[in-house]
Enzyme design. Structure first.
Site, mmCIF file in Angstrom:
data_model
loop_
_atom_site.group_PDB
_atom_site.id
_atom_site.type_symbol
_atom_site.label_atom_id
_atom_site.label_comp_id
_atom_site.label_asym_id
_atom_site.label_seq_id
_atom_site.Cartn_x
_atom_site.Cartn_y
_atom_site.Cartn_z
ATOM 1 N N HIS A 115 -12.631 4.668 6.386
ATOM 2 C CA HIS A 115 -13.436 3.489 6.034
ATOM 3 C C HIS A 115 -13.336 2.490 7.176
ATOM 4 O O HIS A 115 -12.273 2.337 7.777
ATOM 5 C CB HIS A 115 -12.906 2.832 4.755
ATOM 6 C CG HIS A 115 -13.484 1.456 4.544
ATOM 7 N ND1 HIS A 115 -14.711 1.252 3.956
ATOM 8 C CD2 HIS A 115 -13.030 0.230 4.905
ATOM 9 C CE1 HIS A 115 -14.977 -0.044 3.952
ATOM 10 N NE2 HIS A 115 -13.966 -0.693 4.519
ATOM 11 N N GLU A 126 -11.565 -7.902 3.977
ATOM 12 C CA GLU A 126 -10.769 -6.696 3.729
ATOM 13 C C GLU A 126 -9.369 -6.815 4.336
ATOM 14 O O GLU A 126 -8.392 -6.375 3.742
ATOM 15 C CB GLU A 126 -11.526 -5.468 4.276
ATOM 16 C CG GLU A 126 -12.795 -5.212 3.459
ATOM 17 C CD GLU A 126 -13.725 -4.165 4.047
ATOM 18 O OE1 GLU A 126 -13.433 -3.611 5.129
ATOM 19 O OE2 GLU A 126 -14.762 -3.892 3.409
HETATM 20 P P1 CMP Z 1 -16.940 3.624 2.704
HETATM 21 O O1 CMP Z 1 -17.158 3.277 4.140
HETATM 22 O O2 CMP Z 1 -15.549 3.702 2.206
HETATM 23 O O3 CMP Z 1 -17.717 2.559 1.798
HETATM 24 C C1 CMP Z 1 -18.322 2.883 0.600
HETATM 25 C C2 CMP Z 1 -18.257 4.344 0.302
HETATM 26 O O4 CMP Z 1 -19.146 4.767 -0.691
HETATM 27 C C3 CMP Z 1 -18.651 5.136 1.501
HETATM 28 O O5 CMP Z 1 -17.631 5.043 2.454
HETATM 29 C C4 CMP Z 1 -18.863 6.513 0.880
HETATM 30 O O6 CMP Z 1 -17.642 7.236 0.801
HETATM 31 C C5 CMP Z 1 -19.309 6.162 -0.514
HETATM 32 N N1 CMP Z 1 -20.701 6.441 -0.778
HETATM 33 C C6 CMP Z 1 -21.773 5.867 -0.208
HETATM 34 N N2 CMP Z 1 -22.898 6.356 -0.742
HETATM 35 C C7 CMP Z 1 -22.521 7.248 -1.696
HETATM 36 C C8 CMP Z 1 -23.228 8.091 -2.616
HETATM 37 N N3 CMP Z 1 -24.576 8.104 -2.653
HETATM 38 N N4 CMP Z 1 -22.513 8.878 -3.449
HETATM 39 C C9 CMP Z 1 -21.156 8.853 -3.403
HETATM 40 N N5 CMP Z 1 -20.431 8.074 -2.563
HETATM 41 C C10 CMP Z 1 -21.111 7.294 -1.718
#
Ligand code: CMP
Length: 143
Positions: A115, A126
């Protein structure tokens, strides 16, 4: 100097990718100013992902990020928020270019290894959620 919050997610920690990921940001010239291996509580996970609270996958996100240890980091450097996002690659590992972290190591959307804050404002929020002020270090200036 600009700071960003990066976190190796439970899949990345379990697959022993911490060293490889840290190495990329060190090699690029960014400075690690805070780091810890920790298990994210449900409460912290919900705060961290608050912008996704209305998404259908919100609880999936919370369950995954709390499922095992994560490696939380604060990195400092010029334009580090944008540059780190570029080094991470697209959110969906299947779309992430080779040479990016998700392109090289990612598997599926939820298990996308890392992330990174998406803006300077998110980074400040964050970092504040995961780190106390005294857990971050200052480097002496090399001149
Ligand atoms: P991250 O950068 O941790 O921030 C939000 C997270 O949501 C992203 O990484 C993905 O892991 C997750 N994410 C985004 N879009 C989707 C989706 N359509 N379905 C499942 N997980 C998602």
């Amino acid at each position: 100097m600009e700071k960003t919050f990066l976190m190796v997610k439970p899949d990345g920690v379990q697959r022993n990718l911490i060293g490889k990921i840290v190495e990329r940001f060190e090699s690029k010239g960014f400075q690690l100013v805070g780091a810890k291996l920790m298990v994210v509580s449900q409460d912290l996970a919900k705060q961290h992902y608050q912008e996704h609270v209305d998404k259908p996958f919100f609880m999936e996100l919370v369950d995954f990020i709390t499922s095992g240890p994560v490696f939380a980091m604060v990195w400092s450097g010029e334009d580090v928020v944008t540059k780190a996002r570029a080094m991470m690659g697209k959110t969906n590992p299947l779309d992430a270019a080779p040479g990016t972290i998700r392109g090289d190591f990612g598997v599926v959307m939820r298990k996308n290894v890392i992330h990174g804050s998406d803006s300077v404002d998110s980074a400040a929020r964050e970092i504040g959620l995961f780190f106390k002020e005294e857990e971050l270090v200052e480097y002496n200036k090399l001149s």
